[in-house]
Enzyme design. Structure first.
Site, PDB file in Angstrom:
ATOM      1  N   CYS A   2      12.036 163.152 -63.598  1.00 47.80           N
ATOM      2  CA  CYS A   2      12.328 164.053 -62.490  1.00 47.80           C
ATOM      3  C   CYS A   2      11.064 164.280 -61.651  1.00 47.80           C
ATOM      4  O   CYS A   2       9.979 164.459 -62.192  1.00 47.80           O
ATOM      5  CB  CYS A   2      12.837 165.416 -62.919  1.00 47.80           C
ATOM      6  SG  CYS A   2      14.340 165.358 -63.887  1.00 47.80           S
ATOM      7  N   ARG A  27       9.711 158.465 -60.880  1.00 46.88           N
ATOM      8  CA  ARG A  27       9.860 159.371 -62.029  1.00 46.88           C
ATOM      9  C   ARG A  27      11.322 159.570 -62.425  1.00 46.88           C
ATOM     10  O   ARG A  27      11.611 160.069 -63.510  1.00 46.88           O
ATOM     11  CB  ARG A  27       9.265 160.741 -61.697  1.00 46.88           C
ATOM     12  CG  ARG A  27       7.795 160.706 -61.380  1.00 46.88           C
ATOM     13  CD  ARG A  27       7.310 162.098 -61.047  1.00 46.88           C
ATOM     14  NE  ARG A  27       7.306 162.936 -62.218  1.00 46.88           N
ATOM     15  CZ  ARG A  27       6.266 163.100 -63.017  1.00 46.88           C
ATOM     16  NH1 ARG A  27       5.140 162.484 -62.770  1.00 46.88           N
ATOM     17  NH2 ARG A  27       6.345 163.889 -64.060  1.00 46.88           N
ATOM     18  N   TRP A  73      16.184 162.566 -63.175  1.00 48.09           N
ATOM     19  CA  TRP A  73      16.482 161.660 -64.289  1.00 48.09           C
ATOM     20  C   TRP A  73      17.269 162.516 -65.267  1.00 48.09           C
ATOM     21  O   TRP A  73      16.725 163.428 -65.890  1.00 48.09           O
ATOM     22  CB  TRP A  73      15.176 161.165 -64.917  1.00 48.09           C
ATOM     23  CG  TRP A  73      15.372 160.137 -65.981  1.00 48.09           C
ATOM     24  CD1 TRP A  73      15.470 158.782 -65.798  1.00 48.09           C
ATOM     25  CD2 TRP A  73      15.490 160.360 -67.389  1.00 48.09           C
ATOM     26  NE1 TRP A  73      15.648 158.159 -67.010  1.00 48.09           N
ATOM     27  CE2 TRP A  73      15.664 159.096 -68.004  1.00 48.09           C
ATOM     28  CE3 TRP A  73      15.480 161.488 -68.200  1.00 48.09           C
ATOM     29  CZ2 TRP A  73      15.818 158.940 -69.371  1.00 48.09           C
ATOM     30  CZ3 TRP A  73      15.632 161.334 -69.576  1.00 48.09           C
ATOM     31  CH2 TRP A  73      15.789 160.066 -70.139  1.00 48.09           C
ATOM     32  N   ASN A  99      12.064 170.409 -63.891  1.00 48.16           N
ATOM     33  CA  ASN A  99      11.829 169.214 -64.692  1.00 48.16           C
ATOM     34  C   ASN A  99      11.596 169.706 -66.115  1.00 48.16           C
ATOM     35  O   ASN A  99      10.843 170.657 -66.322  1.00 48.16           O
ATOM     36  CB  ASN A  99      10.581 168.490 -64.144  1.00 48.16           C
ATOM     37  CG  ASN A  99      10.253 167.233 -64.932  1.00 48.16           C
ATOM     38  OD1 ASN A  99      11.049 166.777 -65.746  1.00 48.16           O
ATOM     39  ND2 ASN A  99       9.085 166.686 -64.680  1.00 48.16           N
ATOM     40  N   GLY A 100      12.257 169.081 -67.103  1.00 47.01           N
ATOM     41  CA  GLY A 100      12.096 169.524 -68.486  1.00 47.01           C
ATOM     42  C   GLY A 100      13.446 169.910 -69.081  1.00 47.01           C
ATOM     43  O   GLY A 100      14.489 169.677 -68.471  1.00 47.01           O
ATOM     44  N   GLU A 485       4.991 143.149 -76.460  1.00 45.75           N
ATOM     45  CA  GLU A 485       4.875 143.607 -75.078  1.00 45.75           C
ATOM     46  C   GLU A 485       5.656 142.682 -74.137  1.00 45.75           C
ATOM     47  O   GLU A 485       6.322 143.147 -73.204  1.00 45.75           O
ATOM     48  CB  GLU A 485       3.381 143.693 -74.689  1.00 45.75           C
ATOM     49  CG  GLU A 485       3.088 144.091 -73.263  1.00 45.75           C
ATOM     50  CD  GLU A 485       3.652 145.450 -72.834  1.00 45.75           C
ATOM     51  OE1 GLU A 485       4.167 146.204 -73.670  1.00 45.75           O
ATOM     52  OE2 GLU A 485       3.603 145.731 -71.623  1.00 45.75           O
ATOM     53  N   LYS A 489       8.708 143.958 -71.777  1.00 53.27           N
ATOM     54  CA  LYS A 489       8.725 143.783 -70.312  1.00 53.27           C
ATOM     55  C   LYS A 489      10.038 143.161 -69.873  1.00 53.27           C
ATOM     56  O   LYS A 489      10.652 143.611 -68.920  1.00 53.27           O
ATOM     57  CB  LYS A 489       7.576 142.876 -69.832  1.00 53.27           C
ATOM     58  CG  LYS A 489       6.190 143.455 -69.759  1.00 53.27           C
ATOM     59  CD  LYS A 489       5.987 144.571 -68.783  1.00 53.27           C
ATOM     60  CE  LYS A 489       6.355 145.893 -69.375  1.00 53.27           C
ATOM     61  NZ  LYS A 489       5.374 146.720 -69.994  1.00 53.27           N
ATOM     62  N   GLU A 492      13.195 145.573 -70.379  1.00 50.83           N
ATOM     63  CA  GLU A 492      13.300 146.788 -69.564  1.00 50.83           C
ATOM     64  C   GLU A 492      13.580 146.508 -68.095  1.00 50.83           C
ATOM     65  O   GLU A 492      14.186 147.328 -67.424  1.00 50.83           O
ATOM     66  CB  GLU A 492      12.083 147.697 -69.732  1.00 50.83           C
ATOM     67  CG  GLU A 492      10.794 147.146 -69.179  1.00 50.83           C
ATOM     68  CD  GLU A 492       9.619 148.072 -69.421  1.00 50.83           C
ATOM     69  OE1 GLU A 492       9.792 149.287 -69.462  1.00 50.83           O
ATOM     70  OE2 GLU A 492       8.500 147.559 -69.548  1.00 50.83           O
ATOM     71  N   HIS A 508      12.128 135.062 -92.103  1.00 55.66           N
ATOM     72  CA  HIS A 508      12.752 136.105 -92.923  1.00 55.66           C
ATOM     73  C   HIS A 508      13.974 136.704 -92.221  1.00 55.66           C
ATOM     74  O   HIS A 508      14.404 137.802 -92.557  1.00 55.66           O
ATOM     75  CB  HIS A 508      11.727 137.197 -93.250  1.00 55.66           C
ATOM     76  CG  HIS A 508      10.552 136.663 -94.000  1.00 55.66           C
ATOM     77  ND1 HIS A 508      10.637 136.260 -95.320  1.00 55.66           N
ATOM     78  CD2 HIS A 508       9.278 136.398 -93.618  1.00 55.66           C
ATOM     79  CE1 HIS A 508       9.458 135.804 -95.716  1.00 55.66           C
ATOM     80  NE2 HIS A 508       8.617 135.877 -94.691  1.00 55.66           N
ATOM     81  N   LYS A 607       9.254 156.723 -65.145  1.00 52.30           N
ATOM     82  CA  LYS A 607       7.860 156.381 -65.395  1.00 52.30           C
ATOM     83  C   LYS A 607       7.193 157.283 -66.421  1.00 52.30           C
ATOM     84  O   LYS A 607       6.435 156.847 -67.250  1.00 52.30           O
ATOM     85  CB  LYS A 607       7.105 156.435 -64.067  1.00 52.30           C
ATOM     86  CG  LYS A 607       5.659 155.983 -64.154  1.00 52.30           C
ATOM     87  CD  LYS A 607       5.568 154.496 -64.315  1.00 52.30           C
ATOM     88  CE  LYS A 607       4.168 154.012 -64.571  1.00 52.30           C
ATOM     89  NZ  LYS A 607       4.202 152.702 -65.248  1.00 52.30           N
TER      90      LYS A 607
HETATM   91  C1  F6R Z   1       6.970 150.183 -70.643  1.00 53.28           C
HETATM   92  C2  F6R Z   1       6.522 151.535 -70.365  1.00 53.28           C
HETATM   93  C3  F6R Z   1       6.742 152.577 -71.399  1.00 53.28           C
HETATM   94  C4  F6R Z   1       5.488 153.454 -71.521  1.00 53.28           C
HETATM   95  C5  F6R Z   1       5.770 154.626 -72.480  1.00 53.28           C
HETATM   96  C6  F6R Z   1       4.532 155.462 -72.708  1.00 53.28           C
HETATM   97  O1  F6R Z   1       6.675 149.333 -69.593  1.00 53.28           O
HETATM   98  O2  F6R Z   1       5.993 151.812 -69.330  1.00 53.28           O
HETATM   99  O3  F6R Z   1       7.094 152.021 -72.620  1.00 53.28           O
HETATM  100  O4  F6R Z   1       4.441 152.673 -71.983  1.00 53.28           O
HETATM  101  O5  F6R Z   1       6.775 155.427 -71.948  1.00 53.28           O
HETATM  102  O6  F6R Z   1       4.065 156.006 -71.520  1.00 53.28           O
HETATM  103  P1  F6R Z   1       2.597 156.528 -71.371  1.00 53.28           P
HETATM  104  O7  F6R Z   1       1.684 155.376 -71.509  1.00 53.28           O
HETATM  105  O8  F6R Z   1       2.553 157.125 -69.992  1.00 53.28           O
HETATM  106  O9  F6R Z   1       2.384 157.542 -72.450  1.00 53.28           O
END
Ligand code: F6R
Length: 612
Positions: A2, A27, A73, A99-100, A485, A489, A492, A508, A607
């Site tokens: 949010c 966000r 969000w 927000n929250g 990772e 990527k 997501e 396994h 984000k």
């Molecule tokens: C993946 C991504 C998320 C963040 C996770 C932690 O691309 O962006 O998995 O890495 O939400 O966020 P931070 O680093 O802001 O604590």
């Protein structure tokens, strides 16, 4: 999660608010709304992205020089127009953005319902605004006082801004657990969930602390009190980020821009911290804690998502070169599993945003048990750096694309510097080897440039596999986290199911998935346990899996077996994760684009994850 924007001052609020929402859309983006006060309170909201709100507002009267706006969000209630913020109180005289999560909203709602309140939305936010109104009316107190009193009844997290028809020259803002920044202009105030909407108007900001309430009056100095009514002195800080860092700068997407920024962002992470010629590695922010680090029984790294993957690389680094035991924990698990921690432990919390709710909660828990907490964060002034004992900023610059890219490589860069410094202090590396590693690290940004310039190979691979439904990513040692990772990527942003595994674990279980339709990405540089990875590649080949391999330039063995290879320059084993992750970011990007996905705002994600 949010985005909040609010404005009070002499200018028209609407253009500032809408631009702010666009900047904050990363966000959350399932609905958006705006409330403007111009004699009366006007409320506009829509389901969907900010662009849909702009469209809806085309023929509306948007006058007013005070207002609040929100991009959502969803947590409580599905994403629709009714649940979108702002929310009115029952009388229609108060509007709120939030927000929250108010955890005890059910009990509060029951009480308010008994008192005659009805609710139009499914949100916890509408409960809060009515609670404030109820206190205002029944206790005959000012709005400031009613906000403060209501927040004393609330359990949970909030960043809120309140606009009142009866107080046309005032906004009230408060936070607990969710970030809120107040920008101080010449004769106006800008409030937002982070500094991105504020930066083009002023660089002077105040970050509200938990349980603080700001009373923001037109033409008056900012007042801050905590919810216990204690006066606080606003601490004004200067923002470091520039406006052009918040624009796409000619790229189609923020994600692509951020991928291509990595030579610069990695260099910025090392700036002033590494002098290879003189053999100096110093992280000013944590230097006071070096003694403690040396004496630490172990280090526990806590993080979520991509930052957790960076922590895993950190574990390999610290144990390999500095010979300190490291555990890596998901913050969300760590906080709830009664871990054994004491004052001999050092926690390193890693987070791009510095606001991740689970990481914050895990820090608080570890702190209460006496551990020392260091942080590695990107967003200056965010909650995690303010909660930790010390730390290092990554200096990657703002990361707007929801999928983390340059923040990951910057985090690994900082962890590498920390591990090298500890190795130097502990004498766990011969001087010549230490110097060799510093030199290689210094040359890494130039090698990242070379990786980025891949002559279109990742696009070509993306074209071939864009319609596949599954992907496997395999790596060993330092490159196991890279496999995780790469898979994250892809899933997501392209919504293709992808799994990352240590390559040897394949037999396994996951090997059962391999057939001619299964693409398998191997991270197979010539360093480390190369021959073992080659054997794993053979196992996939024998089952007709499609092999995409990241190899060191000049490799001939894997080249003969793989369907596609992506070459990266030769480097030290411990630095491969930085180089090898970049083609995987690009591969995910191109596949997602070819599938028509919105890479900067993937579905269901946001984000900054400020809720549990
Ligand atoms: C993946 C991504 C998320 C963040 C996770 C932690 O691309 O962006 O998995 O890495 O939400 O966020 P931070 O680093 O802001 O604590």
């Amino acid at each position: 999660m949010c985005g909040i924007v609010a404005y009070i001052g002499p200018r028209e609020a609407y253009p500032i608010l809408i631009k702010g929402l666009q900047r904050l859309e990363y966000r959350g983006y399932d609905s958006a709304g705006i409330a403007l006060l111009n004699g009366e309170l006007n409320l506009f909201k829509t389901k969907g992205k900010v662009v849909e709100l702009v469209d809806y507002l085309k023929d509306k009267d948007l006058k007013g020089n005070i207002g609040i706006a929100h991009t959502r969000w969803a947590t409580h209630g599905e994403p629709n127009q009714t649940n979108a913020h702002p929310h009115f109180s029952q009388s229609g005289k108060l509007a709120i953005i939030h927000n929250g999560i108010i955890e005890n909203y059910g009990a509060l709602k029951k009480e308010l319902t008994k008192r005659g309140y009805t609710f139009t939305s499914d949100t916890d936010t509408e409960v809060l605004v009515n609670l404030i109104e109820d206190i205002c009316q029944n206790e005959k107190v000012s709005l400031e006082e009613a906000v403060r009193m209501s927040l004393n009844q609330v359990i949970g997290a909030y960043a809120i801004v309140i606009l009142s028809q009866e107080n046309p020259d005032m906004l009230i803002a408060a936070r607990k657990g969710s970030p809120l920044v107040i920008g101080i202009g010449k004769d106006d105030y800008f409030i937002a969930s982070d500094a991105t909407p504020i930066i083009e108007y002023t660089k002077n900001v105040v970050y509200l602390e938990d349980e603080e309430v700001a009373i923001i009056k037109r033409g008056e100095e900012l007042q801050i009190r905590n919810i216990k009514n204690r006066k606080k002195t606003p601490y004004i800080q200067e923002l470091e980020w520039n406006l052009n860092e918040l624009e796409k700068g000619g790229y189609d997407h923020f994600m692509l821009k951020e991928i291509y920024e990595q030579p610069r962002s990695i260099k910025d992470s090392m700036r002033g911290r590494l002098n290879a010629r003189k053999g100096i590695v110093s992280l000013g922010g944590v230097s006071e804690y070096e003694e403690k680090l040396l004496k630490a029984r172990r280090i526990i790294m806590i993080a979520c998502g991509t930052s957790w993957h960076a922590s895993l690389v950190g574990e390999y680094l610290f144990e390999d070169i500095a010979r300190i035991p490291v555990e890596v924990e998901y913050a969300s698990e760590f906080r709830y599993r009664n871990p054994i921690i004491d004052e001999n432990d050092i926690i390193i919390a890693i987070s791009q945003s510095g606001e991740t709710a689970d990481t914050l909660a895990a820090i608080k828990m570890a702190k209460s048990k006496g551990a020392t907490i260091l942080g590695i964060c990107n967003v200056v002034g965010s909650s995690i750096p303010r909660l930790t004992d010390a730390g290092s900023y990554t200096h990657a610059g703002p990361e707007i694309g929801v999928a983390s890219t340059k923040a990951f490589t910057a985090q690994v860069t900082i962890l590498t510097l920390m591990a090298l410094r500890l190795a130097q202090l502990k004498g766990t590396l011969p001087k010549s080897r230490f110097m060799q590693l510093l030199h290689e690290l210094e040359h890494l940004p130039a090698k990242v440039e070379q990786v980025l310039d891949d002559k279109g190979i990742t696009e070509q691979i993306a074209k071939e596999f864009k319609n596949t439904t599954n992907f496997l990513y395999l790596g060993r040692g330092y490159n196991f986290p890279v496999a995780l990772e790469g898979a994250l990527k892809l899933k997501e942003i392209s919504y293709i199911h992808a799994e990352g595994y240590p390559a040897a674990e394949m037999k396994h279980g996951p090997i059962a998935l391999i057939d001619e339709n299964m693409p398998v990405v191997f991270i197979a540089p010539s360093k480390g346990i190369y021959e073992k990875v080659v054997s794993n590649i053979q196992e996939v080949k024998a089952r007709n899996g499609k092999i995409i391999a990241i190899v060191t330039k000049g490799d001939t063995t894997v080249k003969k077996m793989a369907d596609y290879i992506i070459e990266i320059p030769e480097t030290e084993e411990m630095l491969v994760p930085i180089l090898a992750t970049i083609p995987l970011q690009k591969l995910a990007y191109y596949i997602a684009i070819m599938r028509g996905c919105n890479v900067d705002q993937p579905r269901n994600l946001a984000k900054s994850v400020t809720v549990e």
